[in-house]
Enzyme design. Sequence first.
Site, PDB file in Angstrom:
ATOM      1  N   HIS A 198       6.186 -11.766   6.289  1.00  0.00           N
ATOM      2  CA  HIS A 198       5.998 -11.312   4.913  1.00  0.00           C
ATOM      3  C   HIS A 198       7.338 -11.041   4.263  1.00  0.00           C
ATOM      4  CE1 HIS A 198       5.704  -7.870   7.663  1.00  0.00           C
ATOM      5  NE2 HIS A 198       6.285  -7.139   6.719  1.00  0.00           N
ATOM      6  N   ILE A 244       0.827  -1.210   0.000  1.00  0.00           N
ATOM      7  CA  ILE A 244       0.000   0.000   0.000  1.00  0.00           C
ATOM      8  C   ILE A 244       0.867   1.268   0.000  1.00  0.00           C
ATOM      9  CG2 ILE A 244      -0.256   0.403   2.490  1.00  0.00           C
ATOM     10  CD1 ILE A 244      -3.294   0.623   1.974  1.00  0.00           C
ATOM     11  N   ASN A 304      11.820  -8.166   7.097  1.00  0.00           N
ATOM     12  CA  ASN A 304      12.104  -7.448   8.335  1.00  0.00           C
ATOM     13  C   ASN A 304      11.619  -8.291   9.511  1.00  0.00           C
ATOM     14  OD1 ASN A 304      13.082  -5.189   6.914  1.00  0.00           O
ATOM     15  ND2 ASN A 304      11.004  -4.417   6.612  1.00  0.00           N
ATOM     16  N   GLY A 349      12.778  -3.602  11.825  1.00  0.00           N
ATOM     17  CA  GLY A 349      11.879  -2.738  11.050  1.00  0.00           C
ATOM     18  C   GLY A 349      10.530  -3.348  10.744  1.00  0.00           C
ATOM     19  N   GLN A 350      10.199  -4.477  11.391  1.00  0.00           N
ATOM     20  CA  GLN A 350       8.904  -5.110  11.132  1.00  0.00           C
ATOM     21  C   GLN A 350       7.788  -4.326  11.815  1.00  0.00           C
ATOM     22  OE1 GLN A 350       8.625  -9.195  12.463  1.00  0.00           O
ATOM     23  NE2 GLN A 350       6.599  -9.495  11.547  1.00  0.00           N
TER      24      GLN A 350
HETATM   25  P1  AMP Z   1       7.179  -4.322   7.486  1.00  0.00           P
HETATM   26  O1  AMP Z   1       7.577  -2.920   7.865  1.00  0.00           O
HETATM   27  O2  AMP Z   1       8.323  -5.166   6.995  1.00  0.00           O
HETATM   28  O3  AMP Z   1       6.395  -4.997   8.587  1.00  0.00           O
HETATM   29  O4  AMP Z   1       6.237  -4.173   6.228  1.00  0.00           O
HETATM   30  C1  AMP Z   1       4.884  -3.960   6.319  1.00  0.00           C
HETATM   31  C2  AMP Z   1       4.442  -3.440   4.979  1.00  0.00           C
HETATM   32  O5  AMP Z   1       3.038  -3.603   4.889  1.00  0.00           O
HETATM   33  C3  AMP Z   1       4.719  -1.955   4.739  1.00  0.00           C
HETATM   34  O6  AMP Z   1       5.555  -1.810   3.596  1.00  0.00           O
HETATM   35  C4  AMP Z   1       3.334  -1.357   4.534  1.00  0.00           C
HETATM   36  O7  AMP Z   1       3.317  -0.346   3.555  1.00  0.00           O
HETATM   37  C5  AMP Z   1       2.530  -2.571   4.111  1.00  0.00           C
HETATM   38  N1  AMP Z   1       1.091  -2.513   4.379  1.00  0.00           N
HETATM   39  C6  AMP Z   1       0.478  -2.180   5.536  1.00  0.00           C
HETATM   40  N2  AMP Z   1      -0.851  -2.288   5.417  1.00  0.00           N
HETATM   41  C7  AMP Z   1      -1.098  -2.714   4.148  1.00  0.00           C
HETATM   42  C8  AMP Z   1      -2.269  -3.032   3.413  1.00  0.00           C
HETATM   43  N3  AMP Z   1      -3.493  -2.927   3.953  1.00  0.00           N
HETATM   44  N4  AMP Z   1      -2.140  -3.436   2.131  1.00  0.00           N
HETATM   45  C9  AMP Z   1      -0.910  -3.549   1.578  1.00  0.00           C
HETATM   46  N5  AMP Z   1       0.240  -3.294   2.218  1.00  0.00           N
HETATM   47  C10 AMP Z   1       0.152  -2.872   3.484  1.00  0.00           C
END
Ligand code: AMP
Length: 114
Positions: free
Chosen positions: A100, A32, A87, A93-94
């Site tokens: 994921h 997103i 992450n 940074g998670q």
């Molecule tokens: P992390 O920081 O590694 O936990 O990555 C989480 C990722 O999820 C970030 O890059 C966000 O932009 C992404 N994210 C959060 N909510 C959504 C959503 N509803 N749809 C798609 N991506 C998302």
Amino acid sequence: MLADNVFKKIIDKQIPARLVHEDEQCLAFHDIGPKAPVHVLIIPRKEIRTHDDLQPEDAALVGHMHLIAVKLARDLGLHDGYRLVINCKERGGQTVPHLHMHLLGGRDLTWPPG
Ligand code: AMP
């Protein structure tokens, strides 16, 4: 701090996502808040909180996620290269507490990361 598990809501179809892949083991969808021209997240259906929670029985699942990343990189035109990022926990940074893999590409990616 780790936020709510928004990815579980995507798996359960409670909130929408721009899906690029779905099978019995995993989903992939556009991030997103993209950090590169291509930024896709690959997630397992199984609820695994962090990379640090992986167990020996998850080996095939993790391998499958990598092979989906290879397929998506090809499908999305990342022929010159790409980066996979996982992450792990706060210092890694998670922000979302569901394992994921980020698939990033479409621009030159610098090293080291911040
Ligand atoms: P992390 O920081 O590694 O936990 O990555 C989480 C990722 O999820 C970030 O890059 C966000 O932009 C992404 N994210 C959060 N909510 C959504 C959503 N509803 N749809 C798609 N991506 C998302």
